[in-house]
Write a protein that holds these residues in place. Structure first.
Motif, short mmCIF file in Angstrom:
data_model
loop_
_atom_site.label_atom_id
_atom_site.label_comp_id
_atom_site.label_asym_id
_atom_site.label_seq_id
_atom_site.Cartn_x
_atom_site.Cartn_y
_atom_site.Cartn_z
N ALA A 72 -8.10 6.56 0.83
CA ALA A 72 -8.97 6.11 -0.67
C ALA A 72 -9.97 6.82 -0.74
N ASP A 73 -10.84 7.20 0.35
CA ASP A 73 -12.09 8.12 0.32
C ASP A 73 -11.47 9.50 -0.24
N SER A 74 -10.73 10.06 0.48
CA SER A 74 -10.57 11.30 0.28
C SER A 74 -9.91 11.62 -1.03
N TYR A 75 -9.14 10.79 -1.67
CA TYR A 75 -8.50 10.98 -3.00
C TYR A 75 -9.06 10.09 -4.13
N GLY A 76 -9.99 9.08 -3.73
CA GLY A 76 -10.82 8.51 -4.84
C GLY A 76 -9.84 7.48 -5.23
N TRP A 77 -9.03 6.82 -4.55
CA TRP A 77 -8.14 5.95 -4.82
C TRP A 77 -8.30 4.47 -4.11
N HIS A 78 -9.66 3.87 -4.68
CA HIS A 78 -10.51 3.00 -3.89
C HIS A 78 -9.73 1.57 -4.03
N GLY A 79 -8.74 1.35 -4.64
CA GLY A 79 -7.96 0.02 -4.95
C GLY A 79 -7.18 -0.36 -3.76
N LEU A 80 -6.67 0.74 -3.01
CA LEU A 80 -5.91 0.54 -1.81
C LEU A 80 -6.21 -0.26 -0.85
N THR A 81 -7.42 -0.47 -0.44
CA THR A 81 -8.01 -1.19 0.60
C THR A 81 -7.94 -2.68 0.12
N ASP A 82 -8.53 -2.89 -1.17
CA ASP A 82 -8.14 -4.23 -1.58
C ASP A 82 -6.83 -4.77 -1.51
N LEU A 83 -5.80 -3.91 -1.94
CA LEU A 83 -4.34 -4.24 -1.77
C LEU A 83 -4.05 -4.48 -0.39
N PHE A 84 -4.65 -3.77 0.55
CA PHE A 84 -4.13 -4.06 1.89
C PHE A 84 -4.76 -5.58 2.39
N ASP A 85 -6.08 -5.61 1.71
CA ASP A 85 -6.78 -6.95 2.38
C ASP A 85 -6.28 -8.42 1.50
N GLY A 86 -5.22 -7.98 0.55
CA GLY A 86 -4.94 -9.05 -0.20
C GLY A 86 -5.60 -9.49 -1.39
N LYS A 87 -6.42 -8.65 -1.83
CA LYS A 87 -7.57 -8.97 -2.98
C LYS A 87 -6.88 -8.72 -4.23
N ARG A 88 -5.61 -7.89 -4.46
CA ARG A 88 -5.13 -7.53 -5.53
C ARG A 88 -3.75 -8.01 -5.58
N VAL B 198 0.89 -1.28 -0.01
CA VAL B 198 0.01 -0.05 -0.05
C VAL B 198 0.76 1.32 -0.02
N ILE B 199 1.87 1.23 0.97
CA ILE B 199 2.70 2.61 0.82
C ILE B 199 3.58 2.62 -0.46
N GLN B 200 3.95 1.58 -0.94
CA GLN B 200 4.68 1.56 -2.44
C GLN B 200 3.59 2.15 -3.45
N ARG B 201 2.44 1.76 -3.43
CA ARG B 201 1.63 2.29 -4.44
C ARG B 201 1.17 3.67 -4.18
#
Length: 82
Positions: free
Chosen positions: A66-82, A13-16
């Protein structure tokens, strides 16, 4: 700390986020917006190495970014879904 099984995801997530901010700089996005993003990112490493379990705090902070900036894939990345 972030749970051991989520540590690699947290680093991803941090790298992204670093990649996103780099692109913002190349795109000449307003420096105040870039600084705001960096301020939000700055808290994440602290959560990763805290003595207490901060896995949910880390996830919630990622959701906030993610909500503030519209980058919604970040949570999936943390959850291991990406």
């Amino acid at each position: 700390m972030v749970a051991t099984e989520k540590f690699g995801n947290a680093l991803s997530v941090i790298q992204r986020l670093i990649v996103i901010v780099r692109k913002m700089a190349y795109d000449r996005v307003d420096h105040e917006r870039i600084a705001s993003v960096l301020d939000d990112i700055d808290y994440l490493p602290h959560l990763m190495i805290a003595e207490e379990d901060c896995t949910e705090k880390f996830r919630n902070h990622v959701i906030g970014i993610a909500d503030s900036y519209g980058w919604h894939g970040l949570t999936d990345l943390f959850d291991g879904k990406r």
